[in-house]
Design an enzyme around this catalytic site. Sequence first.
Site, PDB file in Angstrom:
ATOM      1  N   HIS A 220      50.075  43.839  47.330  1.00 47.91           N
ATOM      2  CA  HIS A 220      49.017  43.602  46.341  1.00 47.91           C
ATOM      3  C   HIS A 220      49.442  42.772  45.144  1.00 47.91           C
ATOM      4  CE1 HIS A 220      50.985  46.926  44.195  1.00 47.91           C
ATOM      5  NE2 HIS A 220      50.401  46.451  43.121  1.00 47.91           N
TER       6      HIS A 220
HETATM    7  C1  UD1 Z   1      47.010  46.339  38.771  1.00 46.57           C
HETATM    8  C2  UD1 Z   1      48.230  46.185  37.864  1.00 46.57           C
HETATM    9  C3  UD1 Z   1      49.475  46.200  38.714  1.00 46.57           C
HETATM   10  C4  UD1 Z   1      49.527  47.435  39.591  1.00 46.57           C
HETATM   11  C5  UD1 Z   1      48.236  47.574  40.389  1.00 46.57           C
HETATM   12  C6  UD1 Z   1      48.257  48.896  41.093  1.00 46.57           C
HETATM   13  C7  UD1 Z   1      47.848  44.804  35.858  1.00 46.57           C
HETATM   14  C8  UD1 Z   1      48.081  43.506  35.223  1.00 46.57           C
HETATM   15  N1  UD1 Z   1      48.190  44.904  37.166  1.00 46.57           N
HETATM   16  O1  UD1 Z   1      46.974  45.220  39.627  1.00 46.57           O
HETATM   17  O2  UD1 Z   1      50.622  46.211  37.872  1.00 46.57           O
HETATM   18  O3  UD1 Z   1      50.621  47.338  40.458  1.00 46.57           O
HETATM   19  O4  UD1 Z   1      47.114  47.540  39.503  1.00 46.57           O
HETATM   20  O5  UD1 Z   1      47.368  48.950  42.143  1.00 46.57           O
HETATM   21  O6  UD1 Z   1      47.364  45.716  35.223  1.00 46.57           O
HETATM   22  N2  UD1 Z   1      39.641  45.651  42.755  1.00 46.57           N
HETATM   23  C9  UD1 Z   1      38.612  46.244  43.448  1.00 46.57           C
HETATM   24  N3  UD1 Z   1      38.377  47.568  43.224  1.00 46.57           N
HETATM   25  C10 UD1 Z   1      39.089  48.317  42.348  1.00 46.57           C
HETATM   26  C11 UD1 Z   1      40.127  47.678  41.639  1.00 46.57           C
HETATM   27  C12 UD1 Z   1      40.391  46.341  41.853  1.00 46.57           C
HETATM   28  O7  UD1 Z   1      37.931  45.623  44.255  1.00 46.57           O
HETATM   29  O8  UD1 Z   1      38.831  49.521  42.205  1.00 46.57           O
HETATM   30  C13 UD1 Z   1      39.922  44.209  43.035  1.00 46.57           C
HETATM   31  C14 UD1 Z   1      39.114  43.258  42.155  1.00 46.57           C
HETATM   32  O9  UD1 Z   1      38.815  42.145  42.931  1.00 46.57           O
HETATM   33  C15 UD1 Z   1      40.119  42.872  41.085  1.00 46.57           C
HETATM   34  C16 UD1 Z   1      41.442  42.893  41.841  1.00 46.57           C
HETATM   35  O10 UD1 Z   1      41.303  43.953  42.772  1.00 46.57           O
HETATM   36  O11 UD1 Z   1      39.864  41.629  40.523  1.00 46.57           O
HETATM   37  C17 UD1 Z   1      42.643  43.122  40.979  1.00 46.57           C
HETATM   38  O12 UD1 Z   1      42.509  44.311  40.194  1.00 46.57           O
HETATM   39  P1  UD1 Z   1      43.317  44.466  38.816  1.00 46.57           P
HETATM   40  O13 UD1 Z   1      43.170  45.835  38.296  1.00 46.57           O
HETATM   41  O14 UD1 Z   1      42.998  43.358  37.899  1.00 46.57           O
HETATM   42  O15 UD1 Z   1      44.810  44.196  39.227  1.00 46.57           O
HETATM   43  P2  UD1 Z   1      45.649  44.837  40.409  1.00 46.57           P
HETATM   44  O16 UD1 Z   1      46.058  43.753  41.323  1.00 46.57           O
HETATM   45  O17 UD1 Z   1      44.974  46.022  40.948  1.00 46.57           O
HETATM   46  N1  UDP Z   2      49.172  54.651  47.214  1.00 47.47           N
HETATM   47  C1  UDP Z   2      48.157  55.466  47.715  1.00 47.47           C
HETATM   48  N2  UDP Z   2      47.352  54.960  48.694  1.00 47.47           N
HETATM   49  C2  UDP Z   2      47.507  53.707  49.199  1.00 47.47           C
HETATM   50  C3  UDP Z   2      48.536  52.893  48.684  1.00 47.47           C
HETATM   51  C4  UDP Z   2      49.343  53.393  47.678  1.00 47.47           C
HETATM   52  O1  UDP Z   2      48.001  56.610  47.282  1.00 47.47           O
HETATM   53  O2  UDP Z   2      46.727  53.326  50.086  1.00 47.47           O
HETATM   54  C5  UDP Z   2      50.040  55.180  46.144  1.00 47.47           C
HETATM   55  C6  UDP Z   2      51.524  55.077  46.411  1.00 47.47           C
HETATM   56  O3  UDP Z   2      51.971  56.152  47.186  1.00 47.47           O
HETATM   57  C7  UDP Z   2      52.108  55.070  45.026  1.00 47.47           C
HETATM   58  C8  UDP Z   2      51.042  54.368  44.223  1.00 47.47           C
HETATM   59  O4  UDP Z   2      49.848  54.395  44.996  1.00 47.47           O
HETATM   60  O5  UDP Z   2      52.290  56.375  44.516  1.00 47.47           O
HETATM   61  C9  UDP Z   2      51.479  52.965  43.997  1.00 47.47           C
HETATM   62  O6  UDP Z   2      50.434  52.217  43.534  1.00 47.47           O
HETATM   63  P1  UDP Z   2      50.323  50.657  43.758  1.00 47.47           P
HETATM   64  O7  UDP Z   2      51.097  50.245  44.929  1.00 47.47           O
HETATM   65  O8  UDP Z   2      48.888  50.353  43.705  1.00 47.47           O
HETATM   66  O9  UDP Z   2      50.960  50.076  42.415  1.00 47.47           O
HETATM   67  P2  UDP Z   2      52.442  49.850  41.865  1.00 47.47           P
HETATM   68  O10 UDP Z   2      53.238  51.074  42.079  1.00 47.47           O
HETATM   69  O11 UDP Z   2      53.002  48.664  42.559  1.00 47.47           O
HETATM   70  O12 UDP Z   2      52.221  49.530  40.429  1.00 47.47           O
END
Ligand code: UD1
Ligand code: UDP
Length: 382
Positions: A220
């Site tokens: 992601h």
């Molecule tokens: C964010 C965090 C990242 C973390 C990740 C965990 C920042 C800058 N990044 O990244 O550090 O590792 O969360 O998962 O804060 N979207 C949906 N539904 C949701 C949420 C997101 O469709 O419920 C989609 C949207 O298209 C959105 C994209 O995901 O634009 C990115 O979401 P965003 O929260 O901006 O960043 P993440 O990549 O999730």
């Molecule tokens: N995770 C989850 N379901 C999923 C993928 C990840 O519960 O389908 C959990 C994972 O076990 C971990 C956390 O989400 O505890 C990590 O989140 P993510 O990978 O979104 O973000 P990051 O840790 O890279 O910031």
Amino acid sequence: MKKKIITIIGARPQIIKSSAISRAVKNEFNEQLEEIIVHSGQHYDASMSSIFLEEMSIPQPKYNLGVGSGSHGAQTGKMLEGLERIFLDEKPDAVLVYGDTNSTIAGALAAAKIRIPVVHVEAGLRSFNKSMPEELNRVACDHMSTLLFTPTETGITNLKKEGFAIENVNKASADNPKVYHCGDIMFDNSLYFSDVSAKKSEILKAHNLTTNDYVLMTVHRDSNTDVKENMESIFQSVVDLSSKYNLPFVLPLHPRTKGKLETQLSSELYQKVMDSNKVQIIEPVGFLDIIALEKNARMIVTDSGGLQKESFFFEKPCVILRPQTEWIEIVNNGNALLADADRVRINEAFDALYLKTDYTYPSFYGDGKAAEFICQKIVNEL
Ligand code: UD1
Ligand code: UDP
């Protein structure tokens, strides 16, 4: 009198992390601490948010700002405005933030500017790569915090280099921050939920998976999803490796990645991935199911910070789809390899870890009691 703390959650990993502190407040610090949860709304799909609140018994947020998705500035700006209003109304003794997301920096900045002490859990981690939004968030957040809790020794070393006085014995304040090495609250959570997962999760059955006979993979990071060549390399490796080892690859895909598969992959590769009976792309799953998937996988391939560590907790080798990691201990100890988004490196790392047998698992991440330690320090220091 009870101390009032406001905990900021928003993105999936911090919702999950928050469960450890909420559990400690409820079970052991109920007399000393009152916790109010504020959800920024950064993540909002049920599979990215409410599923965790429900299955991990996290108290319902008193506020949800509902900011949703957006550019960094727009998303963070909306959070700042909403959080400041809540902090002024609630007048908490401290604001607790986790990790390195936009919700983290918004919570820290809104609080610090109106002189509310900031508690940063997962402080001191560094990738030394400022092109990562998370690196900017975590460095800035550390430097406006009053209490900093590092999950690893590396976190302490990093903060020392940035001028933090680790042996500080004076009263904590924004100008005199205190740093503690407490272990990783995600180790607390993984231990706690491992048995619950074993009893409740049906995910292996649901996807026809056999223990030690599949690979769990997540992707992601924006540096991977937003760069065509990187997505192409990563998914080419999925096709290569699933066919070479005759192993199913299970990918609970983050919505960010799912939304980009078709546009970022060549039509030929996209079709191959979609048609492959060895590649299972599924919806993001809850924490009980991801633990089951982690515990039973042969290997894990990921760019997630959380999954890298959980692969270590559950003693699975891990290929890291990033050029560097904040969880450097697992690489230095030979449990994981950095492969970036490079097809050749990913395939070579997978081969090497698949064949290796002499793994060791030192206790890098504490004793599973980080949350209690953090609560006690909040009670004593603020
Ligand atoms: C964010 C965090 C990242 C973390 C990740 C965990 C920042 C800058 N990044 O990244 O550090 O590792 O969360 O998962 O804060 N979207 C949906 N539904 C949701 C949420 C997101 O469709 O419920 C989609 C949207 O298209 C959105 C994209 O995901 O634009 C990115 O979401 P965003 O929260 O901006 O960043 P993440 O990549 O999730
Ligand atoms: N995770 C989850 N379901 C999923 C993928 C990840 O519960 O389908 C959990 C994972 O076990 C971990 C956390 O989400 O505890 C990590 O989140 P993510 O990978 O979104 O973000 P990051 O840790 O890279 O910031």
